[in-house]
Design a protein around this motif. Sequence first.
Motif, short mmCIF file in Angstrom:
data_model
loop_
_atom_site.label_atom_id
_atom_site.label_comp_id
_atom_site.label_asym_id
_atom_site.label_seq_id
_atom_site.Cartn_x
_atom_site.Cartn_y
_atom_site.Cartn_z
N SER A 1 6.93 17.35 -3.80
CA SER A 1 8.12 16.91 -2.99
C SER A 1 7.74 16.32 -1.42
O SER A 1 6.65 16.86 -1.02
N GLY A 2 8.63 15.33 -0.78
CA GLY A 2 8.31 14.91 0.39
C GLY A 2 8.04 13.28 0.69
O GLY A 2 8.37 12.85 -0.66
N LEU A 3 7.69 13.03 1.60
CA LEU A 3 7.71 11.20 1.65
C LEU A 3 6.48 10.96 1.34
O LEU A 3 5.36 11.43 1.77
N ARG A 4 6.28 9.46 0.90
CA ARG A 4 5.27 8.67 0.73
C ARG A 4 5.44 7.46 1.53
O ARG A 4 6.62 6.80 1.39
N ARG A 5 4.51 7.10 2.60
CA ARG A 5 4.85 5.65 3.01
C ARG A 5 4.16 4.70 2.57
O ARG A 5 3.27 4.57 1.88
N LYS B 1 -5.37 15.83 -2.71
CA LYS B 1 -6.55 14.95 -2.50
C LYS B 1 -6.16 13.41 -2.64
O LYS B 1 -6.89 12.47 -3.13
N GLY B 2 -5.19 13.07 -2.01
CA GLY B 2 -4.81 11.70 -1.84
C GLY B 2 -3.68 11.17 -2.63
O GLY B 2 -3.31 10.17 -2.61
N CYS B 3 -3.37 11.91 -3.80
CA CYS B 3 -1.94 11.53 -4.33
C CYS B 3 -1.71 12.83 -5.31
O CYS B 3 -2.26 13.88 -4.98
N ASP B 4 -0.48 12.36 -5.97
CA ASP B 4 -0.10 13.43 -6.67
C ASP B 4 -0.69 13.78 -7.96
O ASP B 4 -0.20 12.92 -9.12
N ARG B 5 -1.59 14.37 -8.01
CA ARG B 5 -2.77 14.52 -9.42
C ARG B 5 -2.15 15.77 -9.90
O ARG B 5 -1.16 16.65 -9.39
N GLU B 6 -2.35 16.01 -11.25
CA GLU B 6 -2.27 17.18 -12.01
C GLU B 6 -2.78 18.42 -11.22
O GLU B 6 -3.60 18.37 -10.33
N THR B 7 -2.00 19.70 -11.19
CA THR B 7 -2.17 20.73 -10.84
C THR B 7 -3.37 21.47 -11.52
O THR B 7 -3.29 22.87 -11.38
N TYR B 8 -3.95 20.96 -12.60
CA TYR B 8 -5.23 21.51 -13.17
C TYR B 8 -6.36 21.79 -12.24
O TYR B 8 -6.44 21.28 -11.27
N SER B 9 -6.83 23.06 -12.66
CA SER B 9 -8.21 23.25 -11.94
C SER B 9 -9.24 22.15 -12.18
O SER B 9 -8.98 21.68 -13.18
N GLU B 10 -10.27 22.30 -11.26
CA GLU B 10 -11.39 21.08 -11.73
C GLU B 10 -11.87 21.49 -13.11
O GLU B 10 -12.20 20.48 -13.89
N GLU C 1 0.94 -1.10 0.22
CA GLU C 1 0.07 0.07 0.03
C GLU C 1 0.75 1.26 0.21
O GLU C 1 1.71 1.34 0.91
N LEU C 2 0.51 2.07 -1.04
CA LEU C 2 1.25 3.39 -1.20
C LEU C 2 0.34 4.52 -0.30
O LEU C 2 -0.66 4.70 -0.82
N GLN C 3 0.80 4.99 0.77
CA GLN C 3 0.02 5.88 1.54
C GLN C 3 0.41 7.40 1.28
O GLN C 3 1.25 7.81 1.57
N THR C 4 -0.59 7.86 0.39
CA THR C 4 -0.52 9.53 0.19
C THR C 4 -1.65 10.31 0.51
O THR C 4 -1.89 11.43 -0.09
N ALA D 1 -6.70 3.44 -8.09
CA ALA D 1 -5.78 4.40 -8.30
C ALA D 1 -4.38 4.10 -8.18
O ALA D 1 -3.10 4.85 -8.17
N GLN D 2 -4.26 2.65 -8.18
CA GLN D 2 -2.80 1.99 -8.33
C GLN D 2 -1.98 2.58 -7.07
O GLN D 2 -0.86 2.62 -6.78
N SER D 3 -2.74 2.68 -5.99
CA SER D 3 -2.02 2.88 -4.58
C SER D 3 -1.89 1.39 -3.71
O SER D 3 -1.30 1.70 -2.74
N VAL D 4 -2.68 0.48 -4.20
CA VAL D 4 -2.57 -0.76 -3.50
C VAL D 4 -2.41 -1.81 -4.53
O VAL D 4 -3.10 -1.94 -5.67
#
Length: 666
Positions: A582-586, A291-300, A283-286, A550-553
């Motif tokens: 940048s930063g950590l992901r568990r 919103k829970g992962c590194d998504r694009e920085t586009y506005s909605e 499990e990648l914990q972000t 989400a390919q987090s698990v």
Amino acid sequence: MNLAAGIDPQLPNSRSSKSSGLLTYRLSVAIRLTCSIIQQGEICAFQIHGQDAPFEAVVLNRTSGEGLLRASGAVDCETQKEYTFVIQAYDCGAGPSGADWKKSHKAVVHIQVDDVNEFSPAFRESVYKASVTEGRIYDSILQVEAWDQDCSPQYSQICNYDIVTPGTPFAIDRNGNIRNTERLSYEKQQSYMITVMAFDCGQRSSKESVAVHIDVKPVCKSGWQGQSRVTAHEKDKGVCCSLTSGWNKRVDYEPGTGSRQLFPKLRLETCGGPLSSVRATVELQTSHIGKGCDRETYSEKSLQKLCGAASGSTDLLPTPSASTNWTASLLTDSGRDSDLIYHFDGRQAANVPDRVVPQNLTDQFTIATWMKHGPSPALRAEKETLLCNSDKTETNRHHYSLYVHNCRLVFLLRRDFTQVDTFRPAEFHWKLEQICDKEWHYYVINVEFPAVTLFVDGVTYEPYLVTDDWPIHSTQIDTQLTVGACWQGGEVTTPRFTQYFQGSLSGLTIRPGRIETQKVISCLQACKEGLDINSLESLGKDIKFHFNPAQSVLVVEGEDVNSINTAMTKVSYINSRQFPTSGLRRVHITTTVQCFGEDSCLSIPDIKAVVMVLPPSEPRITITGSNRLVRPASDVRGPLLVAPFKDLRITSTVIKGDGSALGGGG
């Protein structure tokens, strides 16, 4: 000569002299004679009868019959320990031809050869090897054995062994059994080499010592392992002290490098137990990132356009401005995405202005939002409203609403008599773990009345319960659309909010007249970072694996431990953004091992690691060109004019198509 006598041999104790190679024995023979001739009573010779007996007998005194028995050659105890032969005495009565000699009766001689300690002990093996498990005291680790060529028990037996290497935690007994005198530690020392000498019972030592190698093995512990544990000596030399149980606790990820293996040397140690299946969940914990992962920085709004979403959606939680001021009083989280994250603490809500509220909801429309929600602290939770359209005054009828109740998501849709006049579906219930797991999820409700479908992170869920109801009566009462609670305008003294929401929301939209396709929904919630598996073709056929949307698990299953190990070494982290957060992901790995006939037979400890996403290089736009332009005046006046920036070059480090470059974030 007539002999009426016998031979009476008397043999004293043997005496040996191996320096000369001869053994000398004295032999006394008494002969009783009955003849009258004196000279015929003398003894003139002794004769030995025996095969290859290395002895001879000579007469010392004819009259007394005394003779000497001596070795005629080398006598060796190691070759033959004792001899038995027959001896006879002859008198002196022989004629010229020797035919008249008289001989005595035969006497049996038994000779034992005394031993001297001439040989040293020798070991049967040139090197001895053994292994032990750390932390145990052994009665015997191994046995060394020496032997001696001497023939006697005194000199041929090994009476003692001695460890001549000083300061070792080992001892040896008289039988050659080596034991440890203290508990050994693999981390302290992984192997020992000791030297042993042997002594026979005459205290003669072995000419050469023997080497004994003893390896220390770590205690077998079921669990994930990798590289060998770092020894104290290696730690002193600064060898990679970030290793825990052999796997790297931290993996640095440099933006733009593609896929990076997380556990290239990871393996599962089961200590030889018979297993029927292994299931490992990575499990990648972000949850701490946007919103829970590194998504694009586009506005909605920009993202909807890029994903091909239908136009005409209404943003109910826009960024506060002069024209969108109904969200100004709400709490916001410092999210990293372009859209604000609104936090509702159970005391705040917002009324959406009538001019913004969609007025043309038909049998087809879509409600979408990002939501992060945990279980209610109360034993009997109240309804928590995300979105509610209710009467503004006089009554408290709810026309449509979306709320959470006891970790269930409920969508209410009441039609009025102008549209239908029969008993129709009115409430749709979904019971999902995601609703109360305190993680970000993307919820989309597609309404094609009377069918309602829920998408969570791109996965379809049908309602487990649908409640029917009669339509409500049509009135002239205005409605109020609220976010974070439901407006109670009638049957109360003072209009107020009720059924407050506790959690976080972002990107709450309503799109009337059309429903969203699954392809667009998947695009809207897609994550730019996640887990990956490299070289799928090299995985065993018995390996099964699957990702969550989400390919987090990632779940890896198989029956063979070696195949599981191969698959786990290929698990990777990937981030496709050029300028990721940048930063950590568990990273968290849980493992279930099943044995034959048992649900779970081994307890495998969880392992944790972190992926450290390094700061990306700062984007640069470089403009190069000549800083001076010289042209004749005729060129300036000519019809073609002069291009002053003909050699100008603009270079950008931003890759075309990267969201952070186009969306103005990161």
